[in-house]
Design a protein around this motif. Structure first.
Motif, mmCIF file in Angstrom:
data_model
loop_
_atom_site.group_PDB
_atom_site.id
_atom_site.type_symbol
_atom_site.label_atom_id
_atom_site.label_comp_id
_atom_site.label_asym_id
_atom_site.label_seq_id
_atom_site.Cartn_x
_atom_site.Cartn_y
_atom_site.Cartn_z
ATOM 1 N N ILE A 1 -4.768 -4.929 -3.324
ATOM 2 C CA ILE A 1 -4.035 -5.782 -2.374
ATOM 3 C C ILE A 1 -4.882 -7.000 -2.017
ATOM 4 C CG2 ILE A 1 -3.038 -5.905 -0.061
ATOM 5 C CD1 ILE A 1 -2.446 -2.873 -0.356
ATOM 6 N N HIS B 1 0.822 -1.213 0.000
ATOM 7 C CA HIS B 1 0.000 0.000 0.000
ATOM 8 C C HIS B 1 0.855 1.262 0.000
ATOM 9 C CE1 HIS B 1 -3.383 2.591 0.673
ATOM 10 N NE2 HIS B 1 -2.873 3.053 1.794
ATOM 11 N N ILE C 1 -3.274 -2.987 7.637
ATOM 12 C CA ILE C 1 -2.615 -1.684 7.489
ATOM 13 C C ILE C 1 -2.762 -0.887 8.783
ATOM 14 C CG2 ILE C 1 -2.724 0.532 6.269
ATOM 15 C CD1 ILE C 1 -3.316 -1.091 3.727
ATOM 16 N N THR D 1 -4.142 0.009 -4.111
ATOM 17 C CA THR D 1 -5.350 0.259 -3.330
ATOM 18 C C THR D 1 -5.658 -0.970 -2.488
ATOM 19 O OG1 THR D 1 -6.824 -0.632 -5.018
ATOM 20 C CG2 THR D 1 -6.276 1.728 -5.165
ATOM 21 N N TYR D 2 -6.570 -0.787 -1.541
ATOM 22 C CA TYR D 2 -6.972 -1.916 -0.692
ATOM 23 C C TYR D 2 -7.543 -3.047 -1.547
ATOM 24 C CZ TYR D 2 -6.517 1.107 3.441
ATOM 25 O OH TYR D 2 -6.038 1.918 4.437
#
Length: 193
Positions: A164, A154, A179, A160-161
């Motif tokens: 990922i 990240h 995160i 981006t989430y």
């Protein structure tokens, strides 16, 4: 948005008789596109253009004003087929100029990370920075491997989430938690001196 530039003011002219002054003013108005109408029509669009690229509304306002200032400085362009396109080109050039200035400033602030100490660097500050980096590295190595990889993907790769989550097979919520966990640990490391 601030009001448009006052386009009715013209430089002082030598005195003329009343009939020639009226004729000249009428001719000048016919040659010059109605700048106030152009401002009213195009300023909101230009403001949105800048706001999509700049987070600060005040800077967007300033750039809209600068766009019209540059356009008016170029002189009467009554033959323009697409004044909106012309203004957009000026706006793009303003953003490009702004980016060049920012790159120059950041290049002046760049310090190579190859271990060489700049001559004017404060040794105490350098020790503090190295200590902070050592603590951050230690915390990162203590994190679980998955959490560390998610955080690095990240922060360093800019993923981006959702990207990922696809890469790791986790849910977005699990990525968010990983995160957040990493951030808490890093914050704790930076807070303890």
């Amino acid at each position: 948005m601030p009001p448009g530039p006052d386009l009715s003011v013209s430089p002082a002219e030598p005195e003329r008789d009343a009939s020639s002054a009226c004729e000249a003013d009428g001719e000048e108005a016919r040659q010059r596109p109605d700048a106030a109408a152009l401002y009213a029509a195009e300023a909101p669009r230009l403001w949105r253009f800048f706001r999509r690229r700049i987070p600060c509304p005040d800077e967007a306002d300033d750039l809209v004003q600068e766009t019209f200032t540059r356009a008016l400085r170029q002189g009467a362009r009554s033959s323009l087929r697409n004044p909106g396109g012309y203004l957009t080109r000026i706006a793009q050039n303003l953003l490009r100029d702004r980016a060049k200035i920012a790159r120059r400033r950041s290049a002046d602030l760049h310090v190579p990370a190859d271990g060489e100490i700049p001559a004017a660097a404060d040794p105490l500050h350098l020790l503090e920075v190295r200590d902070m980096l050592d603590r951050l590295e230690a915390v990162m190595l203590e994190l679980p491997k998955t959490t560390r990889e998610i955080f690095m993907a990240h922060r360093l790769e800019g993923l981006t989430y959702a990207e990922i989550a696809r890469r790791t097979g986790l849910t977005i919520k699990q990525v968010e938690k990983a995160i957040a966990r990493a951030m808490v640990e890093l914050d704790r490391a930076l807070g303890s001196r």
